[in-house]
Scaffold this motif. Structure first.
Motif, short mmCIF file in Angstrom:
data_model
loop_
_atom_site.label_atom_id
_atom_site.label_comp_id
_atom_site.label_asym_id
_atom_site.label_seq_id
_atom_site.Cartn_x
_atom_site.Cartn_y
_atom_site.Cartn_z
N VAL A 268 2.25 -6.84 2.65
CA VAL A 268 1.28 -5.91 3.25
C VAL A 268 0.73 -4.98 2.17
N LEU A 269 1.60 -4.43 1.35
CA LEU A 269 1.16 -3.50 0.31
C LEU A 269 0.31 -4.18 -0.75
N ALA A 270 0.54 -5.45 -1.00
CA ALA A 270 -0.24 -6.17 -2.01
C ALA A 270 -1.73 -6.20 -1.66
N ARG A 271 -2.04 -6.07 -0.39
CA ARG A 271 -3.45 -6.02 0.04
C ARG A 271 -4.10 -4.69 -0.32
N HIS A 272 -3.30 -3.75 -0.76
CA HIS A 272 -3.77 -2.39 -1.09
C HIS A 272 -3.39 -2.03 -2.52
N SER A 273 -3.57 -2.97 -3.40
CA SER A 273 -3.10 -2.81 -4.78
C SER A 273 -3.82 -1.71 -5.57
N THR A 274 -4.91 -1.17 -5.04
CA THR A 274 -5.60 -0.09 -5.74
C THR A 274 -4.99 1.28 -5.44
N HIS A 275 -4.15 1.37 -4.43
CA HIS A 275 -3.48 2.63 -4.11
C HIS A 275 -2.49 2.99 -5.23
N THR A 276 -2.53 4.21 -5.66
CA THR A 276 -1.62 4.67 -6.71
C THR A 276 -0.16 4.47 -6.32
N ALA A 277 0.19 4.82 -5.09
CA ALA A 277 1.57 4.69 -4.64
C ALA A 277 2.03 3.23 -4.65
N VAL A 278 1.13 2.33 -4.29
CA VAL A 278 1.47 0.90 -4.29
C VAL A 278 1.69 0.42 -5.71
N ARG A 279 0.83 0.83 -6.62
CA ARG A 279 1.01 0.42 -8.02
C ARG A 279 2.32 0.96 -8.59
N ARG A 280 2.69 2.16 -8.18
CA ARG A 280 3.92 2.77 -8.68
C ARG A 280 5.16 2.03 -8.15
N LEU A 281 5.13 1.63 -6.89
CA LEU A 281 6.29 0.96 -6.28
C LEU A 281 6.31 -0.55 -6.51
N GLY A 282 5.17 -1.12 -6.81
CA GLY A 282 5.03 -2.58 -6.90
C GLY A 282 6.08 -3.29 -7.72
N PRO A 283 6.30 -2.88 -8.97
CA PRO A 283 7.29 -3.60 -9.78
C PRO A 283 8.70 -3.57 -9.19
N ARG A 284 9.09 -2.42 -8.70
CA ARG A 284 10.45 -2.31 -8.14
C ARG A 284 10.58 -3.10 -6.84
N LEU A 285 9.56 -3.03 -6.01
CA LEU A 285 9.58 -3.81 -4.77
C LEU A 285 9.64 -5.30 -5.07
N ALA A 286 8.91 -5.72 -6.09
CA ALA A 286 8.91 -7.15 -6.46
C ALA A 286 10.32 -7.61 -6.83
N VAL A 287 11.02 -6.81 -7.59
CA VAL A 287 12.39 -7.17 -7.99
C VAL A 287 13.33 -7.16 -6.78
N LEU A 288 13.30 -6.09 -6.01
CA LEU A 288 14.23 -5.96 -4.89
C LEU A 288 13.96 -6.97 -3.78
N SER A 289 12.72 -7.36 -3.59
CA SER A 289 12.43 -8.30 -2.52
C SER A 289 12.81 -9.73 -2.88
N ARG A 290 13.26 -9.92 -4.10
CA ARG A 290 13.70 -11.24 -4.53
C ARG A 290 15.22 -11.32 -4.73
N LEU A 291 15.92 -10.28 -4.32
CA LEU A 291 17.38 -10.31 -4.41
C LEU A 291 17.92 -11.43 -3.53
N PRO A 292 18.95 -12.12 -3.98
CA PRO A 292 19.54 -13.15 -3.13
C PRO A 292 20.21 -12.51 -1.92
#
Length: 118
Positions: free
Chosen positions: A92-116
């Protein structure tokens, strides 16, 4: 065990699944206010779902503000349910990649959402 009103919490969860993101977010707000801050697993599990509800309702900045303090707990909880909801939130947030908050959280969310799953 940490849910003072399990019916209310499940109602919020189900409202989201039924496509009522705004109503779900409001109900999850009410229910999470009743949960002890020390109940990390409960706060993370339902807090991520609440952030997902807000993001799905279009309140992107608020969703980011809600999920950011939960991310440390995500690693500790290692829940399949949380990981699935983080993946959904990331999409959902990837659709709003221009938002500052989304860009700030993006890398960490990417890592955590791929945890086994554990």
């Amino acid at each position: 065990m940490h849910l003072p009103d399990s019916v209310g919490m499940v109602t919020g969860w189900c409202l989201f699944d039924l496509g009522e993101a705004g109503r779900a977010a409001e109900e999850l707000d009410r229910q999470l206010a009743l949960v002890s801050p020390d109940a990390v697993r409960t706060q993370v599990r339902y807090g991520v779902r609440r952030a997902l509800a807000y993001a799905s309702h279009g309140e992107i900045d608020h969703a980011c503000d809600l999920v950011a303090p939960l991310l440390d707990g995500v690693t500790a909880v290692r829940s399949a349910t949380v990981t699935i909801d983080l993946r959904r939130l990331s999409r959902v947030l990837a659709r709003h990649s221009t938002h500052t908050a989304v860009r700030r959280l993006g890398p960490r969310l990417a890592v955590l959402s791929r945890l086994p799953f554990s």
